[in-house]
Scaffold this active site. Structure first.
Site, mmCIF file in Angstrom:
data_model
loop_
_atom_site.group_PDB
_atom_site.id
_atom_site.type_symbol
_atom_site.label_atom_id
_atom_site.label_comp_id
_atom_site.label_asym_id
_atom_site.label_seq_id
_atom_site.Cartn_x
_atom_site.Cartn_y
_atom_site.Cartn_z
ATOM 1 N N ASP A 77 50.840 49.527 42.828
ATOM 2 C CA ASP A 77 49.674 48.917 42.196
ATOM 3 C C ASP A 77 49.014 47.916 43.160
ATOM 4 O O ASP A 77 49.643 46.938 43.580
ATOM 5 C CB ASP A 77 50.166 48.220 40.916
ATOM 6 C CG ASP A 77 49.048 47.844 39.976
ATOM 7 O OD1 ASP A 77 47.869 47.929 40.372
ATOM 8 O OD2 ASP A 77 49.359 47.451 38.836
ATOM 9 N N ASP A 118 42.261 49.523 33.560
ATOM 10 C CA ASP A 118 43.322 49.710 32.564
ATOM 11 C C ASP A 118 42.825 50.242 31.219
ATOM 12 O O ASP A 118 41.766 49.857 30.725
ATOM 13 C CB ASP A 118 44.050 48.383 32.325
ATOM 14 C CG ASP A 118 44.909 47.994 33.514
ATOM 15 O OD1 ASP A 118 44.755 48.610 34.588
ATOM 16 O OD2 ASP A 118 45.732 47.081 33.360
HETATM 17 C C1 GLA Z 1 47.787 46.607 36.406
HETATM 18 C C2 GLA Z 1 47.979 48.092 36.122
HETATM 19 C C3 GLA Z 1 48.686 48.250 34.782
HETATM 20 C C4 GLA Z 1 50.019 47.529 34.815
HETATM 21 C C5 GLA Z 1 49.818 46.059 35.190
HETATM 22 C C6 GLA Z 1 51.141 45.369 35.433
HETATM 23 O O1 GLA Z 1 46.909 46.013 35.505
HETATM 24 O O2 GLA Z 1 46.751 48.758 36.128
HETATM 25 O O3 GLA Z 1 48.875 49.622 34.491
HETATM 26 O O4 GLA Z 1 50.867 48.166 35.734
HETATM 27 O O5 GLA Z 1 49.044 45.932 36.372
HETATM 28 O O6 GLA Z 1 50.996 44.049 35.836
#
Ligand code: GLA
Length: 402
Positions: free
Chosen positions: A150, A220
């Site tokens: 990520d 997200d």
């Molecule tokens: C980002 C990702 C999410 C999750 C969070 C965790 O927002 O897009 O899917 O993994 O981080 O902190």
């Protein structure tokens, strides 16, 4: 001349055959979109070792494992501190990662983990920057089968090193993802590699060559119809980038989360299947309602998602508040999804499905995958769909329009 040319061609062909024989076959992961469960959408930062074990137990008990949900993925907030030699330890919520991985494996499941190319993860825990090889080896030693990587704080690193230079920043990002790909491959363990950088820099164009088995295409997801529908809409046009081993990822499932209605849960799941999306459930498995389990374990809908051809579906046409998506399946079959995206139950009544616009002859026989009933589709047939509901039909032998 011709003899010489064909001789040198033959030599070239032999040389490449020999090279192919020497290169060990790359492990074949994610030949169909990965299926499993991930901790983030329900537990967020609260997830513990016990939650992962309970979820693994429930995946088996609910029949989800047997329906194809194999990966149990720990998302952010498992990370602890690095020791003097740089080895990362899990935090107090996860006392023994190796034991946890062994437990998950003992259930016939696989286990995934999460990190960032930056110094910190999105939740502020330790990332992998400068420790990529070390972390990859650590994951392999635990028996990890899947990594979600990520971007998070690496965005800040990019901005600092190449202020306002988008091209240089993009190069840095690609290099960071490639670095972890090399580190994972060097472990010799087959590990599904999931890119999470929210669809920046047309990631679908470069992720497959950088080792990505799946890549997030958007920011997200949330357990709200508007967000799910917006994400689905943003997948239109990306279908050509997906295929066995490399998939567009419209984010993890919210089925069973928040206040989604049953129709919304069904439509969300149907769309993800048509999109050949990874199916990573994200709900509270020990307290899953029977109607949610029925959605997540609908084998015929899962079969659309997991179809061996690996051809992502596309939006065929939109008319007012109704959308028609289709997906070509192996054996010449076709999935048709009709979605009422409108708020008002009657806003679209009656919607007339045009088989002609789908290139199909005027009469087709299919199966409604949510009622299980055989149904006849005719050109311009009126359809009544409740707000945010879906009709998902599989036509085994579609007859083309002449
Ligand atoms: C980002 C990702 C999410 C999750 C969070 C965790 O927002 O897009 O899917 O993994 O981080 O902190």
């Amino acid at each position: 001349m011709r003899v010489v040319a064909s001789l040198s061609l033959a030599v070239l062909a032999l040389a490449s055959l020999a090279a192919a024989a020497q290169t060990p076959a790359a492990p074949q992961v994610a030949q169909t979109p990965p299926m499993g469960w991930n901790s983030w959408n329900y537990f967020f930062g609260k997830v513990t070792d016990k939650d992962i074990r309970d979820s693994a137990d429930q995946i088996v008990a609910s029949g989800m494992r047997d329906a194809g949900y194999i990966y149990v993925n720990i998302d952010d907030t498992w990370e602890g501190e690095r020791d003097a030699s740089g080895v990362l330890h899990s935090n107090a919520k996860f006392p023994d990662m190796k034991a946890l991985a062994d437990y998950v494996h003992s259930k016939g499941l696989k286990i995934g983990i999460y990190s960032s190319p930056g110094p910190q993860t999105c939740a502020g825990y330790a990332g992998s920057l400068g420790h990529e090889e070390q972390d990859a080896l650590l994951y392999a030693s635990w028996g990890i089968d899947y990594l979600k990587y990520d971007l998070c704080s690496y965005g800040g690193v990019m901005q600092k090193q190449a202020p306002n230079d988008r091209a240089a920043q993009m190069q840095m990002m690609q290099a960071a993802y490639e670095k972890m790909d090399r580190a994972l491959k060097a472990t010799g363990r087959p590990i599904v590699y999931s890119f999470c950088q929210y669809g920046m820099d047309a990631v679908w164009e470069w992720a497959p060559a950088t080792g990505g088995n799946l890549w997030r295409t958007t920011g997200d997801i949330e357990p709200k119809w508007d967000r799910i529908y917006a994400i689905a809409s943003q997948q239109a046009g990306l279908e050509k980038y997906a295929g066995p081993g490399h998939w567009n990822d419209p984010d993890m499932l919210e089925v069973g989360n928040g206040k989604l209605t049953l129709a919304e849960n069904r439509t969300h799941f149907s769309l993800w299947a048509v999109l050949a999306a990874p199916l990573l459930a994200g709900n509270d498995l020990p307290n899953m309602k029977p109607e949610i389990k029925a959605i997540l374990t609908n084998r015929e809908v899962i079969a659309i998602d997991q179809d061996a051809l690996g051809k992502q579906g596309a939006r065929a046409y939109t008319e007012g508040e109704v959308e028609v998506w289709t997906r070509h399946l192996s054996g010449g079959a076709l999935a048709i999804a009709v979605i009422n995206a409108g708020q008002n139950r009657y806003a679209t009544h009656p919607f007339h499905l045009s088989l002609r616009r789908l290139g199909l002859a005027a009469t087709q026989t299919g199966k409604d995958l949510w009622t299980g009933k055989t149904m006849e589709l005719t050109d311009n047939m009126p359809l009544e769909l409740a707000s945010h509901d879906v009709l998902l039909v599989r036509v085994e032998k579609p007859a083309a329009a002449r």
